[in-house]
Design a protein around this motif. Structure first.
Motif, PDB file in Angstrom:
ATOM      1  N   LEU A  93       0.831  -1.200   0.000  1.00 44.75           N
ATOM      2  CA  LEU A  93       0.000   0.000   0.000  1.00 44.75           C
ATOM      3  C   LEU A  93       0.872   1.259   0.000  1.00 44.75           C
ATOM      4  CD1 LEU A  93      -2.972   0.994   0.184  1.00 44.75           C
ATOM      5  CD2 LEU A  93      -2.689   1.015   2.669  1.00 44.75           C
ATOM      6  N   LEU A  94       1.968   1.246   0.758  1.00 43.20           N
ATOM      7  CA  LEU A  94       2.851   2.407   0.784  1.00 43.20           C
ATOM      8  C   LEU A  94       3.568   2.591  -0.552  1.00 43.20           C
ATOM      9  CD1 LEU A  94       4.451   2.328   4.343  1.00 43.20           C
ATOM     10  CD2 LEU A  94       2.251   3.240   3.584  1.00 43.20           C
ATOM     11  N   GLY A  95       3.858   1.502  -1.242  1.00 41.84           N
ATOM     12  CA  GLY A  95       4.423   1.609  -2.578  1.00 41.84           C
ATOM     13  C   GLY A  95       3.455   2.262  -3.549  1.00 41.84           C
ATOM     14  N   ASP A  96       2.179   1.912  -3.445  1.00 40.71           N
ATOM     15  CA  ASP A  96       1.170   2.534  -4.300  1.00 40.71           C
ATOM     16  C   ASP A  96       0.978   4.006  -3.954  1.00 40.71           C
ATOM     17  OD1 ASP A  96       0.811   0.100  -5.561  1.00 40.71           O
ATOM     18  OD2 ASP A  96      -0.980  -0.440  -4.418  1.00 40.71           O
ATOM     19  N   LEU A 115       7.509   0.125  -4.743  1.00 38.52           N
ATOM     20  CA  LEU A 115       7.261   0.862  -5.982  1.00 38.52           C
ATOM     21  C   LEU A 115       7.954   0.175  -7.153  1.00 38.52           C
ATOM     22  CD1 LEU A 115       6.155   3.587  -7.251  1.00 38.52           C
ATOM     23  CD2 LEU A 115       8.479   4.455  -6.908  1.00 38.52           C
ATOM     24  N   ALA A 116       9.211  -0.243  -6.950  1.00 37.84           N
ATOM     25  CA  ALA A 116       9.945  -0.920  -8.021  1.00 37.84           C
ATOM     26  C   ALA A 116       9.316  -2.256  -8.374  1.00 37.84           C
ATOM     27  CB  ALA A 116      11.403  -1.119  -7.601  1.00 37.84           C
ATOM     28  N   ALA A 117       8.798  -2.963  -7.368  1.00 42.45           N
ATOM     29  CA  ALA A 117       8.199  -4.271  -7.606  1.00 42.45           C
ATOM     30  C   ALA A 117       6.833  -4.164  -8.276  1.00 42.45           C
ATOM     31  CB  ALA A 117       8.073  -5.029  -6.282  1.00 42.45           C
ATOM     32  N   ARG A 118       6.068  -3.147  -7.915  1.00 45.13           N
ATOM     33  CA  ARG A 118       4.680  -3.042  -8.386  1.00 45.13           C
ATOM     34  C   ARG A 118       4.513  -2.096  -9.576  1.00 45.13           C
ATOM     35  NH1 ARG A 118       0.930  -4.831  -4.818  1.00 45.13           N
ATOM     36  NH2 ARG A 118      -0.590  -3.174  -5.249  1.00 45.13           N
ATOM     37  N   HIS A 119       5.468  -1.176  -9.754  1.00 41.16           N
ATOM     38  CA  HIS A 119       5.396  -0.206 -10.855  1.00 41.16           C
ATOM     39  C   HIS A 119       6.759  -0.121 -11.538  1.00 41.16           C
ATOM     40  CE1 HIS A 119       1.501   1.235  -9.177  1.00 41.16           C
ATOM     41  NE2 HIS A 119       2.107   1.057  -8.011  1.00 41.16           N
ATOM     42  N   PRO A 120       7.249  -1.223 -12.067  1.00 40.31           N
ATOM     43  CA  PRO A 120       8.623  -1.240 -12.608  1.00 40.31           C
ATOM     44  C   PRO A 120       8.830  -0.317 -13.793  1.00 40.31           C
ATOM     45  CG  PRO A 120       7.441  -3.242 -13.217  1.00 40.31           C
ATOM     46  CD  PRO A 120       6.579  -2.531 -12.219  1.00 40.31           C
ATOM     47  N   GLY A 121       7.767   0.004 -14.535  1.00 32.62           N
ATOM     48  CA  GLY A 121       7.914   0.852 -15.706  1.00 32.62           C
ATOM     49  C   GLY A 121       8.360   2.263 -15.391  1.00 32.62           C
ATOM     50  N   LEU A 122       8.289   2.682 -14.123  1.00 31.53           N
ATOM     51  CA  LEU A 122       8.714   4.026 -13.748  1.00 31.53           C
ATOM     52  C   LEU A 122      10.235   4.161 -13.706  1.00 31.53           C
ATOM     53  CD1 LEU A 122       6.187   4.721 -10.834  1.00 31.53           C
ATOM     54  CD2 LEU A 122       6.164   5.760 -13.113  1.00 31.53           C
ATOM     55  N   PHE A 123      10.941   3.036 -13.591  1.00 29.71           N
ATOM     56  CA  PHE A 123      12.388   3.072 -13.385  1.00 29.71           C
ATOM     57  C   PHE A 123      13.111   3.015 -14.725  1.00 29.71           C
ATOM     58  CE2 PHE A 123      10.554   2.055  -9.418  1.00 29.71           C
ATOM     59  CZ  PHE A 123      11.421   2.546  -8.462  1.00 29.71           C
ATOM     60  N   GLY A 124      13.994   3.987 -14.921  1.00 32.68           N
ATOM     61  CA  GLY A 124      14.667   4.132 -16.201  1.00 32.68           C
ATOM     62  C   GLY A 124      13.911   5.041 -17.143  1.00 32.68           C
ATOM     63  N   THR A 125      12.692   5.417 -16.774  1.00 26.59           N
ATOM     64  CA  THR A 125      11.920   6.372 -17.565  1.00 26.59           C
ATOM     65  C   THR A 125      11.706   7.647 -16.753  1.00 26.59           C
ATOM     66  OG1 THR A 125       9.870   5.300 -16.827  1.00 26.59           O
ATOM     67  CG2 THR A 125      10.782   4.614 -18.953  1.00 26.59           C
ATOM     68  N   ARG A 126      11.001   7.520 -15.643  1.00 25.67           N
ATOM     69  CA  ARG A 126      10.773   8.657 -14.764  1.00 25.67           C
ATOM     70  C   ARG A 126      11.806   8.698 -13.633  1.00 25.67           C
ATOM     71  NH1 ARG A 126       9.574  13.144 -15.432  1.00 25.67           N
ATOM     72  NH2 ARG A 126       7.460  12.886 -16.190  1.00 25.67           N
ATOM     73  N   ALA A 176      13.773  -3.943 -11.553  1.00 28.35           N
ATOM     74  CA  ALA A 176      13.678  -2.579 -12.083  1.00 28.35           C
ATOM     75  C   ALA A 176      14.768  -1.677 -11.529  1.00 28.35           C
ATOM     76  CB  ALA A 176      12.297  -1.990 -11.762  1.00 28.35           C
ATOM     77  N   LEU A 177      15.236  -1.934 -10.301  1.00 27.76           N
ATOM     78  CA  LEU A 177      16.275  -1.082  -9.712  1.00 27.76           C
ATOM     79  C   LEU A 177      17.606  -1.222 -10.435  1.00 27.76           C
ATOM     80  CD1 LEU A 177      15.670  -1.323  -5.853  1.00 27.76           C
ATOM     81  CD2 LEU A 177      14.989   0.484  -7.436  1.00 27.76           C
ATOM     82  N   ALA A 213      31.168   3.148 -17.179  1.00 29.39           N
ATOM     83  CA  ALA A 213      31.231   2.399 -18.422  1.00 29.39           C
ATOM     84  C   ALA A 213      30.229   3.000 -19.387  1.00 29.39           C
ATOM     85  CB  ALA A 213      30.903   0.919 -18.173  1.00 29.39           C
ATOM     86  N   PRO A 214      30.448   2.853 -20.687  1.00 24.76           N
ATOM     87  CA  PRO A 214      29.477   3.385 -21.646  1.00 24.76           C
ATOM     88  C   PRO A 214      28.106   2.797 -21.406  1.00 24.76           C
ATOM     89  CG  PRO A 214      31.495   2.682 -22.760  1.00 24.76           C
ATOM     90  CD  PRO A 214      31.592   2.207 -21.343  1.00 24.76           C
ATOM     91  N   HIS A 215      27.090   3.615 -21.493  1.00 28.42           N
ATOM     92  CA  HIS A 215      25.726   3.169 -21.238  1.00 28.42           C
ATOM     93  C   HIS A 215      24.794   4.026 -22.064  1.00 28.42           C
ATOM     94  CE1 HIS A 215      22.709   1.145 -18.676  1.00 28.42           C
ATOM     95  NE2 HIS A 215      22.018   2.237 -18.885  1.00 28.42           N
ATOM     96  N   THR A 216      24.131   3.429 -23.003  1.00 26.96           N
ATOM     97  CA  THR A 216      23.301   4.211 -23.907  1.00 26.96           C
ATOM     98  C   THR A 216      21.825   3.980 -23.702  1.00 26.96           C
ATOM     99  OG1 THR A 216      23.495   2.463 -25.569  1.00 26.96           O
ATOM    100  CG2 THR A 216      25.086   4.259 -25.675  1.00 26.96           C
ATOM    101  N   ASP A 217      21.433   2.838 -23.165  1.00 22.43           N
ATOM    102  CA  ASP A 217      20.007   2.547 -22.951  1.00 22.43           C
ATOM    103  C   ASP A 217      19.760   2.460 -21.461  1.00 22.43           C
ATOM    104  OD1 ASP A 217      17.430   1.776 -22.923  1.00 22.43           O
ATOM    105  OD2 ASP A 217      17.719  -0.145 -23.941  1.00 22.43           O
ATOM    106  N   HIS A 218      19.278   3.559 -20.862  1.00 27.75           N
ATOM    107  CA  HIS A 218      19.095   3.600 -19.418  1.00 27.75           C
ATOM    108  C   HIS A 218      17.969   2.697 -18.960  1.00 27.75           C
ATOM    109  CE1 HIS A 218      18.912   6.244 -15.576  1.00 27.75           C
ATOM    110  NE2 HIS A 218      19.754   5.241 -15.454  1.00 27.75           N
ATOM    111  N   ALA A 219      17.095   2.282 -19.849  1.00 25.50           N
ATOM    112  CA  ALA A 219      15.984   1.412 -19.462  1.00 25.50           C
ATOM    113  C   ALA A 219      16.377  -0.054 -19.478  1.00 25.50           C
ATOM    114  CB  ALA A 219      14.794   1.636 -20.396  1.00 25.50           C
TER     115      ALA A 219
END
Length: 379
Positions: free
Chosen positions: A92-95, A127-138, A251-252, A333-339
């Motif tokens: 609930l706190l993650g949400d 948050l990372a477990a339940r809303h993984p799409g936020l990491f690497g984007t937002r 996601a982390l 190290a080189p990193h081009t795709d943060h997602a």
């Protein structure tokens, strides 16, 4: 002639309502066009007020440090936030955190750095477990301070160190007393919020949280406990035991992640921090000698330095040209795709000896400061 002191960062208040009717009190500090936003999540029985030193350092510019948009909030049932009607658990706190993140970034497009202490760190994991799409984007970076992956309240086996087992048993007995009945909960509450000179209070603090039960942080904790209804304290303590993000934090690995813990933390001890860091490939683990569970409030400069270190790494990840790291133990190290998750396998760091990573500029002034304890990337 002495230059005038920087103005205190501007602050706006807002309320974010959850699906079950909890009104969450949110405070936004600093410039709306800042390079990055920092969202600070506090721990059990604390409140957004405990982040004031961090906000003062982060939300206004200082030599070598840009002003950052800084967001604090009261967890449900804490401070000025309502309890809501839903059954309490860490999911609930993650949400709640997802809802706050959405509300505070509707008109802000920059990267977001998340910092969580204890229960706040568990909320970030959820948050990372339940809303993984936020990491690497937002979400672009994470700092988890004095928190754990799972196993809150577990008692070590008989083969464990005798002191660790005794302290874990003390925490278990305290928890049982809080949950047994309102009368028992009130009795424990009186002990924890009473004068720290009482012969029972300081040893109880040391058993529960580690560190010095007579220090300023313990006094602040006692004041915070007085502001939270005793049955809410008991309910949240039970909710903490539901936290389990083992195998759910992929996601982390998409963003720079740092795990910090004090070597004297008894509630979320270093072994739990190691397990958490191993669960996130590429995470940096820092053990801070002599600190207990109140690490972020006793060492606010260390937290501020960690935020700016994350921001430097976010800048490097956005630059296709590799830049040597400013932090000991971190190889860029080189990193081009943060997602895309960073392909690093865990390795174990077992030393807890003190040594300086810096010197680095002190966000509170011009004098250099030391970041204690080794900082190591787990590969």
């Amino acid at each position: 002639m002495t230059a005038p002191a920087p103005a205190r960062p501007g602050r706006t208040h807002r309320t974010v309502r959850t699906d079950d009717g909890a009104d969450l009190a949110v405070r936004v500090h600093g410039p709306a066009d800042a390079e990055a936003m920092v969202l600070l999540a506090h721990g059990w029985t604390m409140s957004a007020r405990d982040w004031r030193p961090h906000v003062d350092a982060l939300a206004r510019p200082r030599p070598g440090f840009p002003a950052l948009r800084t967001v604090t909030y009261d967890q449900r049932g804490h401070g000025a936030s309502g309890r809501g009607t839903a059954r309490l658990d860490m999911a609930l706190l993650g949400d709640d955190l997802a809802r706050i993140l959405e509300a505070t970034t509707t008109s802000y497009g920059g990267p977001v750095l998340l910092v969580g202490h204890s229960m706040g760190g568990m909320a970030i994991q959820q948050l990372a477990a339940r809303h993984p799409g936020l990491f690497g984007t937002r979400v672009a970076g994470v700092a988890l301070v004095s928190t754990c992956l799972d196993g809150v309240g577990d008692v070590p086996p008989p083969s464990a160190h005798r002191l660790d087992r005794r302290q874990a048993l003390a925490r278990r007995h305290t928890t049982d007393a809080l949950l047994r009945s309102p009368r028992c909960a009130r009795a424990v509450h009186r002990l924890l919020t009473g004068p720290l000179s009482h012969p029972t209070t300081a040893p109880l603090w040391r058993a529960l949280l580690g560190g010095d039960g007579r220090g300023a942080a313990a006094r602040a904790d006692a004041r915070a406990l007085r502001d939270v209804p005793v049955l809410t304290i008991a309910e949240f303590l039970a909710a903490l035991t539901t936290h389990d993000c083992a195998g759910r934090l992929a996601a982390l690995a998409r963003v720079p992640t740092r795990v910090l813990v004090g070597t004297r933390d008894r509630y979320t001890p270093p072994d739990q921090a190691r397990r958490l860091a191993r669960a996130v490939p590429g995470a940096a683990l820092q053990l801070v000698p002599g600190q207990g569970h109140d690490l972020p409030y006793e060492r606010p400069v260390l937290v501020v330095e960690t935020v700016h270190a994350l921001l430097r790494e976010v800048r490097r990840l956005g630059d296709p040209t590799p830049v040597p790291s400013a932090d000991v133990g971190i190889a860029s190290a080189p990193h081009t795709d943060h997602a895309t998750p960073r392909p690093e396998a865990p390795a174990v760091m077992d030393t807890v000896s003190a040594r300086a990573v810096g010197p680095t500029p002190d966000p509170g002034g011009d004098a250099p400061s030391r970041t204690d304890g080794p900082l190591v990337v787990l590969r």
